[in-house]
Design an enzyme around this catalytic site. Structure first.
Site: not given
Length: 505
Positions: A135, A210, A234
């Protein structure tokens, strides 16, 4: 009693690189009665059954789980370069649709793969050659880390986050950076401060956020495992929306050093995979340990707390049916299932929501102050609003909220100790249509703030054929125990559910 008819859309043709929204004869109606699955009235096939249908045909490496890939690499059946090339071919086919990557350099990936192939067998680590997506809030020494923000475009930190360094030392192939919203704050995609990443099951729907790219890349078979971080939902929410396994470990059981801070009380590192065994693999590499070695528990001695949480009024029909179905499957196998409420101090929706907001926003004011001072005009309105304290929270309110939440945390953890695991919703329902709304984290934020480990287990589908998962939760620092329970739960679903548990795309 459930009288619903689930309409499941399965997409095995995606294995062959086709769009998941072009189903062939892969529709199966499954009647749900008396909490039992009846036999489907038309055939289906999972990716795993599809690729193993012929013993004479080798599966393409990109479809394999981490355990399967590592076994092939260890036996020298394939090279790291072969495996990496397969993933890159898959990405080339699908990237224009899914758009899961913030940064990917195919030539660099292949050069790393060739270097790994040159490592002598006796010097290879436990993750030798395994491709991992990272990420884009986690530092990588050889790739940009841009935090999903235009103000960090091209930012090259020059060092790895703690998690990336551990994986690299274990022999992993750090594949690329996956998409995220700006600093993980914004809850929308398709704009200046959110990615254009789509859900592999339906490109007209969000993958959640996210950790959008990390979930979508694993679900779309573009990378075998990936890394995420969760402040609210997330990790668990996008895992449910895309139909993959994910683990949010106990708070601070894995160091978040080297990743962007949002709210230190909530921020937790985690990961995505295609099986519980793959989650176990990463948990072991990261050194997750319980105080006591988890023991095998007979099904009839497993005791499950079914906790709908105070957010239950927001649950849609897909999540409601999934919870009822799972409870029925467990009971039919002799597992003790008890519907339980959270302790009274943690069982009010409005109180929970406000306390969580006060803490996260209060801490985020500090976390993003540097960016605000340096380049506030190019920050998203959401981030600017946090630093400018448009919520008008006081320091006193933040202190009181933090103290109150700590008390809730102790009470909920104590409750969890009386059960083998908690079964709870992962999401409100299926992934919403459009990219501008990444969905609600209502069912996730409380467990994140309570610092308890959570594993997302897929296995259900909603009215539009989109995945719906459930969360398994355990007391703090019972991560290995939770992995064992998740393995049992996923196997029970697999045996009871004719559609299987693994993501159907």
């Amino acid at each position: 009693m459930l009288g619903s008819v689930f309409f499941y859309l399965l997409f095995p043709q995606l294995i062959q690189g086709q769009s998941p929204m072009q189903p062939r004869c892969c529709c199966a109606f499954s009647l749900f009665r008396d909490n039992k699955f009846l036999n489907p009235i038309s055939f289906w096939s999972s990716p795993q059954s599809h690729i193993r249908s012929s013993s004479t045909m080798m599966a393409k490496p990109y479809v394999l789980t981490a355990i399967e890939v590592l076994n092939l690499l260890k036996s020298n059946t394939i090279t790291v370069e072969d495996y990496a090339s397969s993933l890159l071919e898959r990405i080339k086919e699908r990237d224009s649709i899914v758009q899961a990557w913030a940064y990917l350099d195919p030539a660099f990936v292949l050069s790393q793969a060739r270097a790994l192939d040159q490592v002598p067998q006796e010097q290879r680590g436990p993750l030798h050659g395994l491709a991992i997506g990272v990420k884009d809030i986690m530092n990588t020494k050889d790739m940009p880390t841009q935090f999903g923000s235009p103000i960090y475009k091209g930012n090259q930190p020059g060092f790895d986050s703690s998690a990336v360094a551990i994986l690299r030392a274990a022999g992993a192939l750090i594949f690329g950076k996956t998409t995220t919203t700006e600093f993980t704050v914004t809850n929308s995609g398709g704009g200046d401060f959110g990615p254009n990443t789509t859900n592999p099951h339906d490109p007209n729907r969000t993958p959640g956020g996210s950790s959008s790219g990390s979930a979508a890349a694993v679900a779309d078979l573009q990378v075998t495992v990936s890394l995420g971080a969760q402040t609210g939902g997330s990790i668990i929410r996008p895992a449910s929306f895309t139909g993959v396994y994910a683990m949010k470990p106990t708070y601070n059981a894995i160091s978040p050093e080297g990743q962007k801070t949002f709210s230190p009380t909530f921020d937790t590192f985690g990961f995505f995979a295609r099986s519980v065994d793959d989650l176990q693999l990463l948990a072991d590499v990261f050194g997750l340990k319980d105080d006591k070695v988890p023991r095998e528990i007979p099904l009839t001695q497993i005791k499950v707390a079914l906790i709908e949480t105070p957010m239950w009024p927001s649950a849609g029909p897909g999540t409601r049916e999934a919870m009822d179905a799972a409870a029925g499957i467990l009971r039919n196998k002799g597992v003790q299932v008890e519907k339980v409420d959270l302790p009274s101090e943690a069982n009010d929706f409005s109180t929970l929501k406000r306390i969580q907001k006060v803490i996260t926003v209060g801490e985020a004011q500090v976390a993003f102050f540097r960016e605000y001072e340096v380049n506030k005009t190019n920050l998203s309105p959401d981030v600017r609003g946090i630093v400018e304290n448009t919520y008008n929270y006081t320091h006193k309110e933040v202190m009181e909220a933090t103290d109150a939440y700590a008390s809730m945390r102790r009470a909920v953890n104590k409750l969890a100790e009386d059960y083998s695991f908690i079964l709870a919703p992962s999401v409100v329902d299926e992934a919403p249509l459009g990219l501008d709304d990444m969905g609600s984290a209502a069912f996730n934020t409380l467990w994140t703030g309570f610092h308890m480990p959570v594993i997302n287990v897929p296995g259900f589908y909603g009215a539009h054929g989109m995945p719906i998962s459930l969360s398994l939760v355990a007391p703090r620092y019972h991560d290995q125990h939770l992995l064992k329970m998740s393995k049992v739960f996923s196997e029970l679903l697999g045996k009871s559910n004719p559609l299987g548990v693994k993501v159907q795309i």
